[in-house]
Enzyme design. Sequence first.
Site, PDB file in Angstrom:
ATOM      1  N   GLY A  71      11.927  58.829  67.776  1.00 50.61           N
ATOM      2  CA  GLY A  71      11.336  60.019  67.220  1.00 50.61           C
ATOM      3  C   GLY A  71      10.210  58.722  65.675  1.00 50.61           C
ATOM      4  CD  GLU A  72       6.170  58.210  63.559  1.00 51.43           C
ATOM      5  OE1 GLU A  72       7.032  56.867  62.917  1.00 51.43           O
ATOM      6  OE2 GLU A  72       5.387  57.755  64.199  1.00 51.43           O
ATOM      7  CG  HIS A  73      12.989  62.361  59.985  1.00 52.68           C
ATOM      8  ND1 HIS A  73      14.553  61.848  59.475  1.00 52.68           N
ATOM      9  CD2 HIS A  73      12.434  62.714  58.708  1.00 52.68           C
ATOM     10  CE1 HIS A  73      14.073  62.041  57.945  1.00 52.68           C
ATOM     11  NE2 HIS A  73      13.133  62.983  57.773  1.00 52.68           N
ATOM     12  N   PRO A  74      14.425  58.954  60.749  1.00 53.72           N
ATOM     13  CG  PRO A  74      13.551  57.574  59.008  1.00 53.72           C
ATOM     14  CD  PRO A  74      13.770  58.605  59.401  1.00 53.72           C
ATOM     15  CD1 TRP A 101       5.787  61.037  59.402  1.00 50.75           C
ATOM     16  CD2 TRP A 101       7.310  60.916  59.136  1.00 50.75           C
ATOM     17  NE1 TRP A 101       5.805  62.797  58.704  1.00 50.75           N
ATOM     18  CE2 TRP A 101       6.993  62.241  58.783  1.00 50.75           C
ATOM     19  CE3 TRP A 101       8.677  60.689  59.216  1.00 50.75           C
ATOM     20  CZ2 TRP A 101       8.037  63.146  59.127  1.00 50.75           C
ATOM     21  CZ3 TRP A 101       9.664  61.736  58.610  1.00 50.75           C
ATOM     22  CH2 TRP A 101       9.381  62.932  58.273  1.00 50.75           C
TER      23      TRP A 101
END
Length: 539
Positions: free
Chosen positions: A80-83, A224
């Site tokens: 996914g895009e989030h850390p 993002w």
Amino acid sequence: MEQLVECVPNFSEGRNKKVIDAISAAISGSAGCSLLDVDPGASTNRTVYTFVGSPAAVVEGALSAARQAFTLIDMREHSGEHPRTGALDVCPFVPVQNVSMDDCVHCAEVFGQKLAEMLHVPVFLYGEAARKESRRNLPSVRSGEYEALPDKLKLSDWSPDFGPALFVPSWGATVTGARKFLVAFNVNLIATKEQAHRIALDLREQGRGKDQPGLLQKVQAMGWYLDEANIAQVSTNILDYELTPLHTVHQEVCRVAEELKLPVVGSQIVGLIPLKAVLDSADFYIKSEGLFIVEEEHKVRLVISKLGLDSLGPFNPKERIIEYMVMSPEVRPLASSSLQQFVRKVGARSAAPGGGSVSAAVAALGAALGAMVGQMTYGKRQFEKEDKVMRRLIPQFHQAMNQLLEMVDQDALAFSSYMVALKMPKNTSEEMKRRTAAMQGGLQAAVAVPLALAEKISVLWSPLKEMVAYGNVACKSDAQVAAKALEMAVFGAYYNVTINLKDIVDEAFKAATQKRAAVLLQEAKESAAAVLLAADQRD
């Protein structure tokens, strides 16, 4: 007033509705927990849950959610895009009502220890709960993300605060801590992910490194792309919205985007937001653009419009502003009751609510009438020349109206503290000493509220005199009623001060308070008479 802690666990699943719903059910099913918001994101593959409860309840709610997630989320399959570092990536505890930051640190410590014991996973503390300065900042703890954990956990510097220093492939690691209210605020762009990230690097406090700090303090940011919305975002976490307000972040994103010839197309709040953060931005726009808005509802609408908070979906303030979500009639039982209920409570066989609460209610009505006269004058063609005066006067009455309404309950609570002191044990000399001290404290509190009521009314006499001079002449009777209502409230305050002063033993306090109450009463008599006379002299 009950204790309320907010818990905002972020789980690494934003696409599978069955998993998202199962975690929601685990939280909702925990005793004492109220699930306020569930905010999934497909591109980030992450869901932010927001719930509140007592300190003990939210810890158990978070553990229940983690226990459910442990059986449903496998980080080996996550992208996914989030850390992120784990299935339950981060779980902060935030003070909301009648709790301190230390209370929330304790919540994080208890949760972290119990989670590690329950699931045998590594847990790190961050924020106000951090035991090492290097772990205070969440991005620092999360550096390298899930993929770096196998090597990271072998380093002595990254020994977890709780649990084994072992990599659990299906889970990863969890970060928990205590912090102020964080505002997750994303600004939408028609741009590429790289362009959005470029703006984020310019603005975030960390900047591009030690030699290139960013512009905005206490702001984390990254860029993002949201495939489901077909737009890019500058995604920010505002760690201190009083230091760096919402509108400042939006303005700076717009400024840099304009330099890059990129259009900004609204914004998004993830999770919940404090009312003050919204009203601070409203006040900024009102002041900078010379707008005239006094109603809280209208201020909220202004910010929704200015920031485009409804660009990706409806922004319902009752579902997105935390104070509206947790608001309970129990907090203001008298002011929140119907007029019929209030009158019947006054008429019941009970010492409170009594004359003090009635005085506060009448004062609030007097201030409301002052505001009404102004509203019936402002914006009308025949009184157009008075618009500037009304813009200045109306907010004073509107603010006083709300403050005086709060005092309806404050008076009853103040007297109740004295009644509680009366029932304290008095079997020993020590108990009698404590009881006497509590009674004196209760009496001084019972005196302080009506005196404060009279002080608040005192500042309204000057604007009321102006209002009767310049306001809509058809409303002069309303101004007259306002004057008498405010005068009556000061009489009520004076009598409540006097009756409670007689049992106070501090003579200096008694003399000073009696003198001030008398001055305020005389001012009320003279000012009310002046308003009535001025009204009678108008055609």
